[in-house]
Design a protein around this motif. Sequence first.
Motif, PDB file in Angstrom:
ATOM      1  N   GLN A   1      30.643   8.772  21.589  1.00 54.72           N
ATOM      2  CA  GLN A   1      31.454   9.304  22.689  1.00 54.72           C
ATOM      3  C   GLN A   1      31.300  10.816  22.794  1.00 54.72           C
ATOM      4  O   GLN A   1      31.252  11.355  23.895  1.00 54.72           O
ATOM      5  N   ASP A   2      31.246  11.516  21.648  1.00 52.60           N
ATOM      6  CA  ASP A   2      31.016  12.971  21.671  1.00 52.60           C
ATOM      7  C   ASP A   2      29.723  13.279  22.416  1.00 52.60           C
ATOM      8  O   ASP A   2      29.694  14.100  23.331  1.00 52.60           O
ATOM      9  N   LEU A   3      28.657  12.594  22.009  1.00 54.31           N
ATOM     10  CA  LEU A   3      27.349  12.879  22.584  1.00 54.31           C
ATOM     11  C   LEU A   3      27.296  12.543  24.073  1.00 54.31           C
ATOM     12  O   LEU A   3      26.709  13.277  24.859  1.00 54.31           O
ATOM     13  N   GLN A   4      27.928  11.444  24.465  1.00 57.49           N
ATOM     14  CA  GLN A   4      27.949  11.063  25.882  1.00 57.49           C
ATOM     15  C   GLN A   4      28.676  12.116  26.710  1.00 57.49           C
ATOM     16  O   GLN A   4      28.190  12.540  27.764  1.00 57.49           O
ATOM     17  N   SER A   5      29.847  12.546  26.244  1.00 60.66           N
ATOM     18  CA  SER A   5      30.602  13.525  27.024  1.00 60.66           C
ATOM     19  C   SER A   5      29.920  14.882  27.010  1.00 60.66           C
ATOM     20  O   SER A   5      29.911  15.592  28.019  1.00 60.66           O
ATOM     21  N   TRP A   6      29.279  15.253  25.904  1.00 59.31           N
ATOM     22  CA  TRP A   6      28.569  16.516  25.846  1.00 59.31           C
ATOM     23  C   TRP A   6      27.386  16.510  26.820  1.00 59.31           C
ATOM     24  O   TRP A   6      27.162  17.475  27.535  1.00 59.31           O
TER      25      TRP A   6
ATOM     26  N   ASN B   1      19.244  10.718  16.308  1.00 56.49           N
ATOM     27  CA  ASN B   1      17.886  10.294  16.612  1.00 56.49           C
ATOM     28  C   ASN B   1      17.859   9.437  17.884  1.00 56.49           C
ATOM     29  O   ASN B   1      16.983   9.611  18.736  1.00 56.49           O
ATOM     30  N   ALA B   2      18.819   8.529  18.017  1.00 54.68           N
ATOM     31  CA  ALA B   2      18.911   7.689  19.222  1.00 54.68           C
ATOM     32  C   ALA B   2      19.188   8.558  20.455  1.00 54.68           C
ATOM     33  O   ALA B   2      18.604   8.337  21.518  1.00 54.68           O
ATOM     34  N   PHE B   3      20.075   9.551  20.306  1.00 58.69           N
ATOM     35  CA  PHE B   3      20.371  10.464  21.414  1.00 58.69           C
ATOM     36  C   PHE B   3      19.091  11.187  21.840  1.00 58.69           C
ATOM     37  O   PHE B   3      18.790  11.305  23.028  1.00 58.69           O
TER      38      PHE B   3
END
Length: 191
Positions: free
Chosen positions: A182-187, A101-103
């Motif tokens: 970290q997953d979401l940032q790198s994706w 949700n934050a992403f």
Amino acid sequence: MNHSSLSTDPESSQVRAQALRRRWLLLGAGAVAGLGGAGLAAWRLRVGAVQEGSHAVFWDASFEGLGGETLRMASMRGRPLLLNFWATWCPPCVQELPLLNAFYDENRAKGWQVLGLAIDQPGNVQKFLQRMPLDFPVVLGGLGGTELSRGLGNDKGGLPFTVMFAADGSISRRKIGQLTAQDLQSWAKSL
């Protein structure tokens, strides 16, 4: 001075040596079990191959929203999409929803879409979302959602399962198991 506590009795030395051997044996067995568990987890969380035609099946699919409306996946094509398969009974799924949700809140102005595909009963999902509202859309997957998940490489059917689609509709990333920040940032940087 009493030296009985510093005994050099051969029997006492033998007992200490056996205790030390037992300790090393238990530590070794624990290490082997730990490695075996890690190997099993890695195997369970390994993403399989995408089945031929699964892209077309996904983009041609429609799912029912909680209000009875139909959401066609084709309507989401053209912008990056984070598709998350989840269920209310899955603790890692529930734990990652605030992160998703934050992403979504941080990236929707940049064109990102997030879609929750609930592999669960409609009533359970509605009750859950009353307690934990989400800003991104949630649709009901049913058996078709489970099969879609398998076709996209989740051959063991584990949850949560997340697929990132690029704007052109191709699969960019996939993960079985709970996402991290970290997953979401790198994706997000990869597109």
